[in-house]
Scaffold this motif. Structure first.
Motif, PDB file in Angstrom:
ATOM      1  N   PHE A  21      96.047  -4.560  23.190  1.00  0.00           N
ATOM      2  CA  PHE A  21      96.420  -5.998  22.893  1.00  0.00           C
ATOM      3  C   PHE A  21      96.046  -6.292  21.451  1.00  0.00           C
ATOM      4  CE2 PHE A  21      96.018  -7.287  27.652  1.00  0.00           C
ATOM      5  CZ  PHE A  21      97.268  -6.914  27.930  1.00  0.00           C
ATOM      6  N   ASP A  22      97.027  -5.704  20.719  1.00  0.00           N
ATOM      7  CA  ASP A  22      96.783  -6.369  19.260  1.00  0.00           C
ATOM      8  C   ASP A  22      97.566  -7.728  19.145  1.00  0.00           C
ATOM      9  OD1 ASP A  22      95.437  -3.922  18.634  1.00  0.00           O
ATOM     10  OD2 ASP A  22      97.563  -2.915  18.070  1.00  0.00           O
ATOM     11  N   GLY A  23      97.001  -8.532  17.949  1.00  0.00           N
ATOM     12  CA  GLY A  23      97.728  -9.836  17.912  1.00  0.00           C
ATOM     13  C   GLY A  23      97.845 -10.826  19.082  1.00  0.00           C
ATOM     14  N   GLN A  24      99.052 -11.132  19.503  1.00  0.00           N
ATOM     15  CA  GLN A  24      99.136 -12.108  20.700  1.00  0.00           C
ATOM     16  C   GLN A  24      99.809 -11.470  21.778  1.00  0.00           C
ATOM     17  OE1 GLN A  24     100.199 -15.993  19.497  1.00  0.00           O
ATOM     18  NE2 GLN A  24     100.160 -16.939  21.456  1.00  0.00           N
ATOM     19  N   PRO A  25      99.342 -10.736  22.737  1.00  0.00           N
ATOM     20  CA  PRO A  25      99.998 -10.328  23.819  1.00  0.00           C
ATOM     21  C   PRO A  25     100.390 -11.502  24.804  1.00  0.00           C
ATOM     22  CG  PRO A  25      97.603  -9.652  23.889  1.00  0.00           C
ATOM     23  CD  PRO A  25      97.881 -10.108  22.567  1.00  0.00           C
ATOM     24  N   CYS A  26     101.491 -11.337  25.426  1.00  0.00           N
ATOM     25  CA  CYS A  26     101.539 -12.658  26.233  1.00  0.00           C
ATOM     26  C   CYS A  26     102.003 -12.103  27.604  1.00  0.00           C
ATOM     27  CB  CYS A  26     102.813 -13.181  25.384  1.00  0.00           C
ATOM     28  SG  CYS A  26     102.565 -14.232  24.095  1.00  0.00           S
ATOM     29  N   LEU A  27     102.196 -13.351  28.457  1.00  0.00           N
ATOM     30  CA  LEU A  27     102.162 -13.191  29.932  1.00  0.00           C
ATOM     31  C   LEU A  27     103.362 -14.085  30.528  1.00  0.00           C
ATOM     32  CD1 LEU A  27      98.507 -13.488  30.650  1.00  0.00           C
ATOM     33  CD2 LEU A  27      99.641 -11.540  31.066  1.00  0.00           C
ATOM     34  N   TYR A  28     103.841 -13.692  31.572  1.00  0.00           N
ATOM     35  CA  TYR A  28     104.971 -14.370  32.293  1.00  0.00           C
ATOM     36  C   TYR A  28     104.724 -14.081  33.847  1.00  0.00           C
ATOM     37  CZ  TYR A  28     108.799 -16.913  34.072  1.00  0.00           C
ATOM     38  OH  TYR A  28     109.748 -17.974  34.562  1.00  0.00           O
ATOM     39  N   VAL A  29     104.700 -15.086  34.584  1.00  0.00           N
ATOM     40  CA  VAL A  29     104.515 -14.745  36.223  1.00  0.00           C
ATOM     41  C   VAL A  29     105.680 -15.649  36.625  1.00  0.00           C
ATOM     42  CG1 VAL A  29     102.949 -15.028  38.055  1.00  0.00           C
ATOM     43  CG2 VAL A  29     101.935 -14.990  35.705  1.00  0.00           C
ATOM     44  N   ASP A  30     106.540 -14.858  37.545  1.00  0.00           N
ATOM     45  CA  ASP A  30     107.521 -15.476  38.052  1.00  0.00           C
ATOM     46  C   ASP A  30     107.397 -16.179  39.462  1.00  0.00           C
ATOM     47  OD1 ASP A  30     107.545 -13.472  40.038  1.00  0.00           O
ATOM     48  OD2 ASP A  30     109.290 -12.252  39.337  1.00  0.00           O
ATOM     49  N   LYS A  31     108.172 -16.624  40.140  1.00  0.00           N
ATOM     50  CA  LYS A  31     107.991 -17.505  41.487  1.00  0.00           C
ATOM     51  C   LYS A  31     107.561 -16.752  42.445  1.00  0.00           C
ATOM     52  CE  LYS A  31     112.898 -17.223  42.427  1.00  0.00           C
ATOM     53  NZ  LYS A  31     114.233 -17.993  42.654  1.00  0.00           N
ATOM     54  N   ASN A  32     107.773 -15.250  42.436  1.00  0.00           N
ATOM     55  CA  ASN A  32     107.290 -14.144  43.303  1.00  0.00           C
ATOM     56  C   ASN A  32     106.045 -13.670  42.986  1.00  0.00           C
ATOM     57  OD1 ASN A  32     109.859 -14.498  44.902  1.00  0.00           O
ATOM     58  ND2 ASN A  32     110.830 -13.222  43.442  1.00  0.00           N
TER      59      ASN A  32
END
Length: 571
Positions: A382-393
């Motif tokens: 995790f260098d810099g700005q690792p990002c996330l997304y969580v879908d409706k499932n």
């Protein structure tokens, strides 16, 4: 021992009754369909294993159903009713007595009560006036409460658990105004909130919050407001003024903040989606500035704001009443996502891991990237700005910045899958170069991932199952270091909202266009004025389409109001 006790597998662990419509969940356990459906709706996780569950993946257990019917016929033929013996009743009575002094937490007012009095408390709970209904407390709930008191988290982190009592018969009204309150400091502290919106407040608030350890407190809130207020104590009202919250409590965490909140529109006048011509105010409102290089923000279902206070090594939660609490310390948080259950997902660069927390900061689980299919490495970088997304499932997507790939975790899975990149660092269509912000299309091209390909100065769209990406935006000047992206479908087109770290702007961009359609935040360019930004990072919309920006170079969070009139005449 009773006949029922010899057939425990025929009894639902939630209702403690014989099954009527048994279903098996993804945790491998069988439940009564109605009971587990209500449980998942409220909690999102297994009542036994605490793993994520989906209502859509409940499968009928016909073997158990047939066994229950056979058992009932057997009881009918022998004229024996499935009842509990006197000896068993005495055992259960003793079990209840053992739990009488157990502390449990009311989910509505956050007040700690002894288990023996929680039923009486629920019937008079001041924060739950719309949901007063009779209910019974099952023995398994008491056992669950005890297990929550004594369990500890995995890895090196230990969190003391508090059982949040849930009334299975109470259904929260859609327009409920119940507000979750934070813990307060060990000494008297003051939190100031400037407000221009209508408010309804109760002046005496009892709350309990769990941080790295459990904190139990009672706080008193005295406020001066801008509107008529319903309250249990004397309130001062004026036409325009600043409200001050003075709170006294017992805890070990120091809370101080200054937070401004402004509401520009109501839910009735806010469109379900912004139109293609949507506009925002050019000047931002500072929500909080008690930060050091905030990388990201997220907004929960109650409009509370969670901030990755990155260089202060903490995760902060700012409540709508102007107070705040520290959810985590000793963490280098760079990205936050809140799922439909208000669980908080946060990346930690210190441990190269993703922590999943409850809404009050209790650790649920950790994703450490130790098992990734299709990857040449078995750990996140995790260098810099690792990002996330969580879908409706509740499928989790993670931009593994240092390994130049995007990983997907299905619910309850312990292994990840490379779904974008993974071919080394580079500019080719099958490669990524330091992927930051990600957003998944759940409306049109289901599963398509939009990726801020930072060092390649482009936005890549990676279709579900594809081996390479499609460039939907590229511009070395405007897209100099894109770090965050939001996606929104309007009536006739898809619109991207992109935060450009080096350009000091947030752009509105139509896919495949050569340049941005407009600048919606930071129109004044680099600087610390209200219409300027300095190294903007994470961006989020609230339910009124107001835009929040983590203005990292200015150590603040800015709010840009949505101009509802810009969409009044749109189709």
């Amino acid at each position: 021992m009773s006949s029922v006790d010899t057939q425990q597998y025929l009894i639902c662990p939630l209702t403690l009754q014989l099954f009527n419509e048994p279903v098996t969940a993804e945790d491998g356990h069988t439940y009564e369909r109605k009971a587990i459906t209500e449980w998942i709706t409220q909690h999102g996780t297994s009542p036994i294993t605490k793993k994520f569950l989906s209502i859509n993946r409940l499968t009928p257990n016909y073997a158990i159903k047939d066994a229950v019917e056979a058992f009932k016929q057997q009881q009918a033929q022998s004229n024996i009713l499935p009842s509990i013996s006197i000896a068993d009743a005495n055992v259960n009575a003793d079990k209840r007595q053992n739990f009488e002094a157990l502390d449990v937490l009311c989910r509505y007012c956050r007040l700690t009560q002894q288990f023996s009095s929680i039923k009486e408390h629920q019937l008079r709970c001041s924060s739950n006036s719309d949901n007063i209904v009779p209910f019974e407390i099952a023995d398994n709930e008491a056992m669950f409460a005890k297990s929550q008191q004594t369990s500890s988290s995995n890895k090196a982190f230990q969190y003391k658990k508090t059982f949040s009592f849930t009334n299975p018969l109470a259904h929260r009204a859609a327009n409920s105004t119940t507000t979750e309150e934070p813990a307060s400091p060990s000494t008297t502290s003051t939190s100031t909130m400037a407000s221009t919106s209508m408010m309804a407040t109760t002046s005496t608030i009892a709350s309990t919050a769990t941080m790295t350890t459990i904190l139990t407190m009672t706080s008193t809130l005295t406020m001066a407001t801008t509107s008529t207020m319903a309250s249990t104590s004397t309130m001062a009202t004026t036409s325009t003024m600043t409200s001050t919250a003075t709170m006294t409590s017992s805890s070990t965490t120091i809370l101080t903040s200054t937070m401004a909140t402004t509401s520009s529109s109501t839910l009735d006048s806010t469109p379900q989606m912004p139109c293609a011509s949507a506009e925002w105010s050019s000047t931002g409102i500072t929500i909080t500035s008690d930060l050091d290089s905030p990388h990201d923000i997220a907004i929960d279902s109650r409009d509370n704001i969670i901030v990755a206070d990155t260089e202060n090594h903490r995760l902060q939660k700012y409540f709508t009443n102007g107070t705040n609490m520290t959810l985590l310390t000793d963490i280098k948080a760079s990205s936050i996502f809140i799922d439909k259950y208000d669980n908080i997902y946060v990346t930690d660069a210190f441990g190269d891991e993703v922590r999943i927390l409850s809404s009050n900061g209790e650790l649920i689980t950790i994703i450490d990237g130790s098992n990734i299919s299709g990857s040449i490495v078995n750990h996140f970088v995790f260098d810099g700005q690792p990002c996330l997304y969580v879908d409706k499932n509740n499928t989790v997507y993670i931009s593994d910045t240092g390994n130049h790939q995007v990983i997907k975790y299905y619910p309850n899975s312990t292994s990840g899958i490379v779904v974008a990149g993974g071919k080394g660092q580079g500019p080719e269509l099958n490669q990524l170069n330091t992927p930051y912000g990600i957003y998944v299309d759940e409306i049109n091209e289901i599963g398509a991932i939009y990726i801020c390909d930072l060092q390649n100065h482009r936005i890549q769209k990676w279709l579900n199952g594809a081996n390479e990406g499609i460039t939907v935006a590229a511009n070395d000047d405007q897209l100099d270091s894109p770090v965050s992206i939001l996606l929104q479908s309007t009536a006739d087109r898809m619109v991207m909202f992109i935060s450009s770290f080096s350009a000091n702007h947030v752009f509105k961009w139509i896919p495949y266009e050569q340049e941005a359609q407009s600048v919606i935040a930071g129109i004044g360019g680099f600087g610390d004025e209200a219409n300027q930004l300095d190294a903007p990072r994470g961006i989020k919309f609230d339910k009124y389409w107001n835009l929040y920006v983590a203005d990292s170079g200015n150590n603040r969070v800015q709010k840009f109001l949505f101009n509802t009139s810009s969409c009044d005449n749109s189709d």
